[in-house]
Write an enzyme that holds these catalytic residues in place. Structure first.
Site, PDB file in Angstrom:
ATOM      1  N   CYS A   8      -9.296   5.060   5.623  1.00  9.31           N
ATOM      2  CA  CYS A   8      -9.976   4.449   4.467  1.00  9.31           C
ATOM      3  C   CYS A   8     -10.094   2.948   4.731  1.00  9.31           C
ATOM      4  O   CYS A   8     -10.029   2.515   5.890  1.00  9.31           O
ATOM      5  CB  CYS A   8      -9.249   4.768   3.161  1.00  9.31           C
ATOM      6  N   ASN A  11      -5.829   1.471   3.816  1.00  5.06           N
ATOM      7  CA  ASN A  11      -4.690   2.329   4.214  1.00  5.06           C
ATOM      8  C   ASN A  11      -3.507   2.191   3.256  1.00  5.06           C
ATOM      9  O   ASN A  11      -2.348   2.279   3.661  1.00  5.06           O
ATOM     10  CB  ASN A  11      -4.246   2.057   5.669  1.00  5.06           C
ATOM     11  N   CYS A  13      -4.244   3.405  -0.362  1.00  2.00           N
ATOM     12  CA  CYS A  13      -4.528   4.317  -1.492  1.00  2.00           C
ATOM     13  C   CYS A  13      -4.906   5.716  -1.006  1.00  2.00           C
ATOM     14  O   CYS A  13      -4.130   6.664  -1.131  1.00  2.00           O
ATOM     15  CB  CYS A  13      -5.648   3.758  -2.373  1.00  2.00           C
ATOM     16  N   ARG A  14      -6.112   5.854  -0.454  1.00  2.00           N
ATOM     17  CA  ARG A  14      -6.628   7.193  -0.173  1.00  2.00           C
ATOM     18  C   ARG A  14      -6.098   7.819   1.104  1.00  2.00           C
ATOM     19  O   ARG A  14      -5.659   8.971   1.096  1.00  2.00           O
ATOM     20  CB  ARG A  14      -8.171   7.148  -0.095  1.00  2.00           C
ATOM     21  N   SER A  15      -6.168   7.081   2.239  1.00  2.00           N
ATOM     22  CA  SER A  15      -5.795   7.748   3.499  1.00  2.00           C
ATOM     23  C   SER A  15      -4.299   8.055   3.601  1.00  2.00           C
ATOM     24  O   SER A  15      -3.949   9.117   4.138  1.00  2.00           O
ATOM     25  CB  SER A  15      -6.306   6.978   4.720  1.00  2.00           C
ATOM     26  N   ASP A 123     -13.297   5.153  -3.845  1.00  2.00           N
ATOM     27  CA  ASP A 123     -12.264   4.120  -3.771  1.00  2.00           C
ATOM     28  C   ASP A 123     -11.665   3.905  -5.169  1.00  2.00           C
ATOM     29  O   ASP A 123     -12.375   3.485  -6.088  1.00  2.00           O
ATOM     30  CB  ASP A 123     -12.921   2.830  -3.264  1.00  2.00           C
TER      31      ASP A 123
HETATM   32  P1  4NP Z   1      -7.958   2.305   0.123  1.00  2.00           P
HETATM   33  O1  4NP Z   1      -8.152   1.402  -1.190  1.00  2.00           O
HETATM   34  O2  4NP Z   1      -9.074   1.951   1.062  1.00  2.00           O
HETATM   35  O3  4NP Z   1      -8.076   3.700  -0.404  1.00  2.00           O
HETATM   36  O4  4NP Z   1      -6.577   1.984   0.671  1.00  2.00           O
HETATM   37  C1  4NP Z   1      -8.298   0.018  -1.166  1.00  2.00           C
HETATM   38  C2  4NP Z   1      -7.206  -0.785  -0.929  1.00  2.00           C
HETATM   39  C3  4NP Z   1      -7.348  -2.158  -0.950  1.00  2.00           C
HETATM   40  C4  4NP Z   1      -8.587  -2.724  -1.197  1.00  2.00           C
HETATM   41  C5  4NP Z   1      -9.689  -1.916  -1.431  1.00  2.00           C
HETATM   42  C6  4NP Z   1      -9.539  -0.535  -1.404  1.00  2.00           C
HETATM   43  N1  4NP Z   1      -8.729  -4.134  -1.238  1.00  2.00           N
HETATM   44  O5  4NP Z   1      -9.839  -4.611  -1.560  1.00  2.00           O
HETATM   45  O6  4NP Z   1      -7.757  -4.864  -0.951  1.00  2.00           O
END
Ligand code: 4NP
Length: 152
Positions: A8, A11, A13-15, A123
């Site tokens: 993602c 790294n 939240c989702r992955s 996201d």
């Molecule tokens: P992820 O979510 O890609 O599922 O881990 C996010 C984590 C952090 C951010 C965006 C999405 N950020 O903008 O910091």
């Protein structure tokens, strides 16, 4: 031995959720020694951090643990993994752009395996807790069908 890296943006939240759900699935089936499983982010802002507390909360609601520490995608990942499964089209494009010509890894959306129809894992970072429950539901059904697609 098959190997998969879930990818993602951050790294956190989702992955890591997809990684933990998939590890839980293969552990329940007693085939965890057969697989190499990891996750990574296309961005580096959160490298070294544990998963987002909202991801940990949803996982713990389903009695799933993780010890993932955020890392970014490495060039070596394109040779190390059979599957690089991206959460959304942006992550997918970054992986496809970075992949060397010699890359044998299958680079796809995790949502290609969604029995409810191909789609992105949205996201959830800037949204509320419902978004994390939604991510859990989607990655669970996708991981199940990804595993079925790789059953011997
Ligand atoms: P992820 O979510 O890609 O599922 O881990 C996010 C984590 C952090 C951010 C965006 C999405 N950020 O903008 O910091």
């Amino acid at each position: 031995m098959p190997s998969v890296c879930f990818v993602c943006l951050g790294n956190i939240c989702r992955s890591p959720m997809a990684q933990a759900v998939f590890e839980h699935l293969i552990s329940k089936r007693g085939i965890d020694d057969d697989w190499t499983v990891d996750s990574a982010g296309t961005g580096a802002w959160h490298v070294g951090e544990p998963p987002d507390p909202r991801t940990l909360k949803v996982l713990s609601k389903h009695q799933i643990n993780t010890d993932q520490v955020a890392r970014s995608v490495h060039d070596s990942d394109f040779a190390a993994f059979d599957y690089l499964l991206a959460m959304d089209e942006d992550n997918l494009r970054v992986l496809q752009d970075r992949a060397p010509a010699s890359c044998d890894a299958e680079i796809n959306l995790l949502g290609d395996y969604d029995p409810e129809g191909r789609g992105e894992v949205p996201d959830p970072y800037y949204g509320g807790p419902d978004g994390f429950d939604n991510v859990y539901a989607m990655v669970s059904r996708c991981c199940e069908s990804f595993l079925e697609a790789n059953a011997d």
